[in-house]
Design an enzyme around this catalytic site. Sequence first.
Site, PDB file in Angstrom:
ATOM      1  N   ASP A   1     -13.473  -1.942   2.564  1.00 56.18           N
ATOM      2  CA  ASP A   1     -14.234  -0.831   1.970  1.00 56.18           C
ATOM      3  C   ASP A   1     -15.615  -0.668   2.594  1.00 56.18           C
ATOM      4  OD1 ASP A   1     -12.210  -0.025   0.326  1.00 56.18           O
ATOM      5  OD2 ASP A   1     -12.936  -1.078  -1.450  1.00 56.18           O
TER       6      ASP A   1
ATOM      7  N   LYS B   1      -5.741   4.580   1.801  1.00 57.40           N
ATOM      8  CA  LYS B   1      -6.771   4.703   0.765  1.00 57.40           C
ATOM      9  C   LYS B   1      -6.783   6.131   0.214  1.00 57.40           C
ATOM     10  CE  LYS B   1      -8.700   0.517   1.022  1.00 57.40           C
ATOM     11  NZ  LYS B   1      -8.961  -0.373  -0.139  1.00 57.40           N
TER      12      LYS B   1
ATOM     13  N   ARG C   1     -16.121   7.364  -0.603  1.00 58.55           N
ATOM     14  CA  ARG C   1     -16.851   6.595   0.402  1.00 58.55           C
ATOM     15  C   ARG C   1     -17.198   7.428   1.639  1.00 58.55           C
ATOM     16  NH1 ARG C   1     -17.281   1.848  -1.968  1.00 58.55           N
ATOM     17  NH2 ARG C   1     -15.499   0.995  -3.115  1.00 58.55           N
TER      18      ARG C   1
END
Length: 415
Positions: free
Chosen positions: A298, A325, A373
């Site tokens: 991550d 993801k 993200r």
Amino acid sequence: MQYTIQAPQQLRAEVKLPASKSISNRALIIHALSGGTIIPENLSNCDDTDVVIRALADQPRTIDIGAAGTAMRFMTAYLAATPKSHPVVITGTERMKHRPIGILVNALRQLGAQIHYEGEEGFPPLRIQGNRLTGGRVDIAGNVSSQFISALLLIGPVLERGLELHMTGDIISRPYIDLTLCTMRAFGADADWCNGDTVVVKPGAYQDRSYYIENDWSASSYWYEAVALSTDDEAQVTLSGLTDGSRQGDSVVRYIFSLLGVKTVFGSKQTGVPTTVTLRKSPYRVPRLDYDFVNSPDLAQTFVVTCCMLHVPFHFRGLATLKIKETDRIAALKAELRKLGFVITSPTDSELRWDGERCEPTGEPIDTYEDHRMALAFAPASLCLPQLCINNPQVVSKSFPTYWEELRKAGFTIH
């Protein structure tokens, strides 16, 4: 929605980080399995944790988990191991319906679970009839998402025969497995590695205990990035509620950023006690960064963007899980960094590399692909540009709902 971001010339900030969603979601599942009444303290306020809270509180017959991958995996195991008089359907966004879950379902079926696919084989939505599971030994590939492994471990104590989980091949994201075991033991579980590839969880009820959740090291990475990219030699950011010696895998961020010119100073010398962490500029920076992110995937987006903006060539490995993801993060990073003039390559599906190749920047807004993200990692790049535009910035609510507010407090102008 689109945000246009302009960075301040000086960076001085005191940032309130969110609580760890990784720990919050583990603690909530354990709390539910314990049947206890003591709610874990300092729960995350992000979308991923909110869907778990609502699902456990409301117990609907259809649970829409949204885009929360951790919640999908953990709730699937929880529902399978919790006796119910009726089946429950768990579903999510269109992207979630294309994120594989077959490995977890097969493992749960070996333990006695009754799970049926409502659509495509191997993918959500799922129809689950909860019952008392037998338990026993299960073999699972170690190079799949650690969330599958953690989901199985979390229900281990309530299985009649406990759980012996044997992981075959390479084991990725091992710190997340250790985080799960640490959280389980905090609630009285007897669970630990018996060798390098097998975890044994003995049967026995979880205990209802008070539990405080530390803040999120993953969220800290974007502030490390901001300090690294700031042209202010006196840049300083203070972060709250982080723990030295944390079990969070992404706490490794402080060591990697020490190679990119950021120094970490803890406010307390007590290991394991939440404290303030101060980030400062350091004059030392490596000319090239090679790193294997197999245990902390991550963080990859943060370091890919940071290295490009610092003009530090890199070769990052251990990125196989990025393709499954919230989006295909390898493809997304290559596409969006090309907009900023950087040509990133991926020699294999588990690597990203930049050797300094540039192209003409297009100046187009950064797309976020429904991936929190992407927005979180690209926003600090505004420190190196006159301004930066980001599409659909609201995706940060998945893990850091107050991110834009904290950037504004730090002096960033956001329209």
